[in-house]
Scaffold this active site. Sequence first.
Site, PDB file in Angstrom:
ATOM      1  N   HIS A 107       7.412  12.577  29.444  1.00  0.00           N
ATOM      2  CA  HIS A 107       8.628  11.902  28.972  1.00  0.00           C
ATOM      3  C   HIS A 107       9.754  12.190  29.976  1.00  0.00           C
ATOM      4  O   HIS A 107       9.736  13.221  30.646  1.00  0.00           O
ATOM      5  CB  HIS A 107       8.969  12.493  27.599  1.00  0.00           C
ATOM      6  N   ASP A 129       5.554  20.286  25.914  1.00  0.00           N
ATOM      7  CA  ASP A 129       6.458  19.401  25.198  1.00  0.00           C
ATOM      8  C   ASP A 129       5.747  18.957  23.918  1.00  0.00           C
ATOM      9  O   ASP A 129       4.865  18.095  23.955  1.00  0.00           O
ATOM     10  CB  ASP A 129       6.798  18.211  26.104  1.00  0.00           C
ATOM     11  N   GLN A 168       5.885  15.236  19.980  1.00  0.00           N
ATOM     12  CA  GLN A 168       5.053  14.379  19.117  1.00  0.00           C
ATOM     13  C   GLN A 168       3.978  15.168  18.385  1.00  0.00           C
ATOM     14  O   GLN A 168       3.365  14.653  17.450  1.00  0.00           O
ATOM     15  CB  GLN A 168       4.384  13.273  19.961  1.00  0.00           C
ATOM     16  N   LYS A 176      12.242  14.249  14.476  1.00  0.00           N
ATOM     17  CA  LYS A 176      10.918  13.603  14.457  1.00  0.00           C
ATOM     18  C   LYS A 176      10.014  14.243  13.405  1.00  0.00           C
ATOM     19  O   LYS A 176       8.844  13.903  13.291  1.00  0.00           O
ATOM     20  CB  LYS A 176      10.260  13.719  15.840  1.00  0.00           C
ATOM     21  N   CYS A 210      10.840   5.882  27.392  1.00  0.00           N
ATOM     22  CA  CYS A 210      11.236   7.006  28.261  1.00  0.00           C
ATOM     23  C   CYS A 210      10.056   7.514  29.088  1.00  0.00           C
ATOM     24  O   CYS A 210       9.953   8.715  29.367  1.00  0.00           O
ATOM     25  CB  CYS A 210      11.851   8.153  27.454  1.00  0.00           C
TER      26      CYS A 210
HETATM   27  C1  LIG Z   1       6.989  13.451  24.103  1.00  0.00           C
HETATM   28  C2  LIG Z   1       8.471  13.483  23.974  1.00  0.00           C
HETATM   29  N1  LIG Z   1       9.173  14.394  24.646  1.00  0.00           N
HETATM   30  C3  LIG Z   1      10.498  14.485  24.564  1.00  0.00           C
HETATM   31  C4  LIG Z   1      11.205  13.619  23.768  1.00  0.00           C
HETATM   32  C5  LIG Z   1      12.686  13.759  23.700  1.00  0.00           C
HETATM   33  O1  LIG Z   1      13.075  14.058  22.414  1.00  0.00           O
HETATM   34  P1  LIG Z   1      14.636  14.121  22.058  1.00  0.00           P
HETATM   35  O2  LIG Z   1      15.154  12.742  22.318  1.00  0.00           O
HETATM   36  O3  LIG Z   1      14.667  14.489  20.632  1.00  0.00           O
HETATM   37  O4  LIG Z   1      15.236  15.116  22.966  1.00  0.00           O
HETATM   38  C6  LIG Z   1      10.537  12.643  23.055  1.00  0.00           C
HETATM   39  C7  LIG Z   1      11.281  11.664  22.240  1.00  0.00           C
HETATM   40  O5  LIG Z   1      10.890  10.549  22.055  1.00  0.00           O
HETATM   41  C8  LIG Z   1       9.130  12.574  23.147  1.00  0.00           C
HETATM   42  O6  LIG Z   1       8.431  11.654  22.479  1.00  0.00           O
END
Ligand SMILES: Cc1ncc(COP(=O)(O)O)c(C=O)c1O
Length: 415
Positions: free
Chosen positions: A130, A207, A210, A233, A372
């Site tokens: 991401h 990370d 998800q 989430k 993203c």
């Molecule tokens: C895999 C992953 N990493 C990081 C993020 C970033 O999350 P946040 O926008 O809550 O910082 C997301 C959000 O969609 C994500 O799906």
Amino acid sequence: MEATEQGPIDVEAVRADFPILEREVAGGEDLVYLDNAATSHTPEPVVDAIADYYRRYNSNVHRGLHELSQEASVAYEDAHDKLAAFVGGEDREEMVFTKNTTEAENLVAFAWGLNELGPGDEVVLTQMEHHASLVTWQQVADETGAEVKYIPITDDGYLDMDAAADMITDDTALVNAVHISNTLGTVNPVGELADIAHDHGAYIFVDGAQAAPTRAVDVQEIDADFYAFSGHKMLGPTGIGCLYGKRHLLAEMEPFLYGGDMIERVSYEDATWNDPPWKFEAGTPVIAQGIALAEAVDYLQDIGMDAIRAHEEALTEYAYDQLTMTDDVDVYGPPGDDRGAVVSFNVDGIHAHDLSSILNDYGVAIRAGDHCTQPLHDTLGVPASARASFYLYNTRDEVDALVAAVDEARQIFAP
Ligand SMILES: Cc1ncc(COP(=O)(O)O)c(C=O)c1O
């Protein structure tokens, strides 16, 4: 909560806790919310926890000896213990509250990376990262002279683990891997990656944005050095994220932000730092959000993370199978029976944005764009995709509504 014959979760009972799911949209259509990978909804007990905090004991933490401040402090600190335990951490000293996953990435990149990285060091990411991690490590690498490398993906959307074993070397300082890809749905073997990283003296940042909301996670089993996820989430409020870090790493790291509460002693010349996690929570922290997120954890655990995972896997496989019944649909990533609760796809001849907008006319909320993950979309050779993502309150009927709405879009765009 008792399961019904529908599956491991009593979805009807769950849905009753989410009044937003009763909403009509698009001038009278029932809402079919399939954008959970972006943000999930918030059940009544979590909304109540926020309201209760503001109604009964709203106060700053760690600053007052009065009763309200003490109550808020205890609830806020206990929330750290609960969130640490939720992912298999030991206690609050291993759990920092941030704004979101993105800030957790930035915290480690700046507090650790900026100090520890230099020319000759490598940061190994995956091609499915991401932007939260990808852009962050790019910038810190730029600043420090370190190099960023990307573990490639196979044609069916898995990580190429042979390449990973070659790319992670003694030059690697840190591996950053997404646990479940928010675009491909791939569930990455983060434990294996951790072993490879550790064999070379490197750290691993996972990370879990998800993964943590959708399955039981154990950072000890993975042997993750850092593990990040977002409250919004996983039925929690916006404005709070979580960074698990191994105790000794958080203790050794420099602060990320400076100010009140993160200090031990301050003079006009210098300052010393508070213990983790408070060392990383400068200023008035995310008090209401933290307390409410702990309530969200209770809610998830009452239902059971294994039941949630089983429910989502069944829905995801059903959606995958339904969407791929016609050969004008490309679904990206692994097969339907081997993925997280995310299905990204394109329908021949319909841009994902058009598709999403038509689906909205039928009440179906999905995400369209690059999610993203622009470089990953470059690798896939498409500018954008449509993404349906599922959570504990979604039903097979909602998947059917998605498929029917896709069919309507097909008719509109038929040559
Ligand atoms: C895999 C992953 N990493 C990081 C993020 C970033 O999350 P946040 O926008 O809550 O910082 C997301 C959000 O969609 C994500 O799906």
